[in-house]
Design an enzyme around this catalytic site. Structure first.
Site, PDB file in Angstrom:
ATOM      1  CG  ASP A 574      -2.051  -1.093   1.011  1.00 40.42           C
ATOM      2  OD1 ASP A 574      -1.847  -1.987   0.168  1.00 40.42           O
ATOM      3  OD2 ASP A 574      -3.055  -1.071   1.721  1.00 40.42           O
ATOM      4  CD  GLU A 699       4.669 -29.091 -39.878  1.00 41.04           C
ATOM      5  OE1 GLU A 699       5.136 -29.994 -40.594  1.00 41.04           O
ATOM      6  OE2 GLU A 699       5.173 -27.964 -39.798  1.00 41.04           O
TER       7      GLU A 699
END
Length: 729
Positions: A574, A699
């Protein structure tokens, strides 16, 4: 004349004048060629302009599509298999944890771990007090209680809590008993005692207290009140999908376990509620002072009690939610007293006796002894020389964490930079320990990892791996959240403390791998890993700093005029001091440390999952990682092709074979079935996820990240994914 003609021709040749052409004269060849060139150049410019317009339109619509796609990602669930099964919290799967004190935001209440649970709770109010109405229900710092909290709680079968109000103490206890198909029975006991003040020769007059026990449905289920002598609410019967039939009995108050009933006054309220967050308001608005309290010796006085509920006139539109049954039983009695409330499941057919009185006392004492023994075995505080008062403190601290476990269900309000307005995330469940029952009665990502170390996740759910730092699920949880914190933004992180719990899990697994208790851990980690990796990757892509291997918390306050040092709420620290002027050039060492820790734990988990051979969370490798030629080049210009990457055709054959053996009689049938489900799910989810991200079927797929690679689009044998989805082999 000849000279003039000669000079004239000379001037014409010099280009000073161009003779006019007659109608039937053909223009010179070089004029036709020049005109053709001009026409061709014009066409080129027109074609280029058209092409640019088409490209611009295509780009515009592609950008719109991508923005729409990115805007949806913040509310798109993660495609990998859920870590926990959808019914993992049901009574059928986890009967002993189905009922619990999973409403930490109220002083005393219970519910089931289901999305629309029948809930039970308690409110209380002192009669004849100085203030008009002092109703207690939800945990509020403004109530100014002397203290409240669990003294003992094992998280599953019982709990003992002490609530110290101004001049009296309420002790709330509960015990559960397993039986039937819906989580069994439970009993509450509430004991009220007046405080004895030192220095007084005689105690002041004992307080008169009203306890209000209630039960409420949450959009599904029904409740029916049953009166005794037309006045006292003796019981409530009900039905819900998760509980079947059930009965709640309100026993009369007594002075002790074997004593006779006390003189009491009873009131009840039967109404409906649009939501659980409205229960307190409904009770307050139903209170009436018209009732008379007349003890055997003493003056008659008016007391406050529930009466009829009349919804207040509102200028706002009516609440559109479905209203559900809400029943309140009020008992008003002078201290000291004890009262019990009994819940009995309709599917518990062979109960030996009712869990009340001396039976409850015996059960409670047995659970307390088991709790004391397990606590000392786990933490060894007495053996370390701590005093009895210190050990009692330790038990209370652990019990408050366990008693603060809550089950929440609902929608988070989320927003990304691609959304103009906040969106509702799909409904989901969260079973979490809340940091504070009064101030933070909801889940916090930053806190969760620490509490999980005491109490050994089906998050992240979000497609990109983001977990909102505050889990505000449902209206009851949202009621306690300031408006500015409701919306969760997907660029903001929180410390990834869940890795702390995983670190301990890995250490236990490494040292006790052969023990039966460790067997479920590897499958759990295998299911968790794809989501965990997505979460880890999210930090590495959204919280990076300006330099390689540096990190920066997003979401700092930017107003340097308002704050001495702008806060960084996302860091969990904070207002911890950081750069005085927030900028993109910051590097935050605490986040760097968290990422270093997380990287090591990710590597440890990867080593534990059979990953040195063929298995991955995305499908089977084409070559074992243990093979000496794994991912080795054949030549400088010949990259590995079938030496590790995941190929769908080979995986299809493996899934097909597992499907066959899972349906054939044999000693490995169950194992084949489990492997079949897990491998099939991993392949389908990864191929789909890569298609959703890139627009291509590939692929082959990277065995470390699952990302598509090689030729694309590749809908030859990679399209076999559809057969696996359809389970057609």
């Amino acid at each position: 004349m000849a000279r003039r003609m000669g000079r004239q021709r000379k001037r014409v040749v010099a280009g000073e004048a161009v003779p006019l052409l007659r109608k039937d004269d053909k223009p010179p060849a070089f004029h036709r060629k020049d005109k053709k060139k001009k026409v061709d150049i014009g066409k080129v410019f027109i074609n280029i302009s058209i092409g640019l317009c088409i490209f611009s339109l295509a780009w515009f619509f592609y950008a719109l599509h991508m923005r729409s796609s990115l805007a949806k990602r913040v509310v798109t669930p993660h495609p990998s298999p859920r870590v926990l099964d959808a019914n993992s919290s049901s009574a059928a799967v986890s009967a002993d944890r189905f009922w619990g004190s999973y409403r930490p935001q109220v002083y005393f209440g219970m519910k089931t771990r289901s999305s629309r649970s029948i809930v039970a709770g308690m409110m209380w109010m002192r009669q004849f007090a100085d203030m008009d109405v002092n109703l207690r229900h939800t945990c509020e710092q403004g109530d100014r209680l002397q203290g409240y909290g669990w003294l003992m709680h094992d998280g599953i079968t019982f709990g003992v809590q002490e609530i110290r109000d101004s001049d009296f103490t309420l002790t709330t206890e509960f015990v559960k008993r397993m039986g039937g198909d819906h989580g069994g029975d439970w009993t509450w006991r509430v004991t009220a005692k007046q405080h004895v003040s030192a220095g007084f020769f005689s105690a002041p007059q004992a307080p008169v207290l009203s306890l209000m026990f209630y039960t409420a449905a949450d959009t599904q289920g029904s409740l029916e009140a049953h009166l005794e002598d037309g006045k006292r609410l003796a019981s409530v019967t009900g039905f819900s999908k998760e509980l079947g039939n059930f009965k709640i009995t309100f026993r009369k108050p007594v002075t002790g376990e074997l004593s006779t009933s006390l003189v009491s006054r009873y009131n009840y309220l039967q109404t409906v509620s649009p939501g659980l967050e409205k229960l307190t308001d409904i009770v307050k608005q139903s209170l009436n002072r018209r009732f008379i309290y007349s003890p055997p010796s003493g003056e008659k006085r008016h007391y406050i009690a529930v009466d009829t509920y009349q919804p207040p006139h509102q200028s706002k539109p009516a609440d559109p939610r479905k209203e559900s049954d809400f029943v309140v039983h009020q008992v008003t009695v002078q201290m000291p007293f004890q009262i019990e409330v009994l819940f009995e499941s309709g599917s518990f057919h062979r109960r030996p006796n009712q869990l009340v009185g001396s039976v409850m006392t015996q059960e409670l004492e047995r659970r307390k002894a088991e709790f004391d023994s397990k606590f000392e075995k786990t933490f060894g505080l007495e053996g370390k020389g701590f005093s009895q008062s210190q050990v009692k403190f330790g038990k209370a601290a652990l019990s408050n964490m366990l008693g603060g476990m809550g089950y929440f269900y609902g929608e988070s309000v989320v927003q990304s930079v691609y959304n103009e307005y906040p969106l509702l995330y799909p409904e989901g469940a969260l079973f979490t320990a809340v940091p504070s029952r009064s101030f933070f009665p909801r889940g916090f990502l930053w806190d969760e990892g620490f509490t999980r170390r005491l109490c050994p996740l089906d998050r992240p759910d979000e497609y990109e791996g983001w977990i909102p730092r505050e889990q505000i699920l449902g209206d009851e949880a949202r009621r306690k959240v300031p408006a500015e914190f409701v919306v969760q933004r997907n660029e903001n992180a929180n410390p990834p403390t869940l890795f702390l719990a995983l670190q301990e899990l890995i250490e236990q697994l490494s040292s006790k791998a052969e023990e039966p208790a460790s067997r479920p851990t590897l499958p759990f980690l295998r299911r968790l890993f794809p989501r965990l990796k997505t979460w880890f990757d999210w930090y590495n892509t959204t919280q990076t700093g300006p330099l390689p291997n540096s990190y920066r918390w997003r979401g700092r306050d930017k107003d340097t005029n308002l704050f001495l040092n702008p806060k960084t709420l996302t860091s969990g620290l904070d207002d911890y001091p950081r750069a005085s002027h927030p900028s993109a050039d910051e590097r935050h060492v605490d986040l760097h440390c968290w990422m270093a820790l997380s990287s090591g734990i990710m590597a440890s988990i990867a080593r534990l999952l059979d990953s040195n051979k063929l298995w991955t969370p995305y499908g089977l490798r084409s070559l074992s990682r243990a093979d000496p030629l794994y991912m080795k080049r054949n030549t400088e210009h010949d990259a590995p092709y079938w030496r590790g990457p995941i190929w769908i055709n080979i995986n299809y054959l493996a899934v097909r074979a597992l499907h066959h053996y899972s349906n054939a009689e044999g000693p490995h049938r169950e194992k084949a079935a489990a492997l079949y489900q897990e491998l099939r799910t991993n392949i389908i989810n990864n191929v789909y996820r890569q298609y959703a991200e890139t627009g291509y079927v590939w692929e082959q797929y990277n065995d470390g990240t699952g990302r598509g690679q090689g030729s694309h689009p590749f809908t030859g044998w990679s399209a076999l994914t559809v057969l696996m989805m359809a389970e057609q082999y």
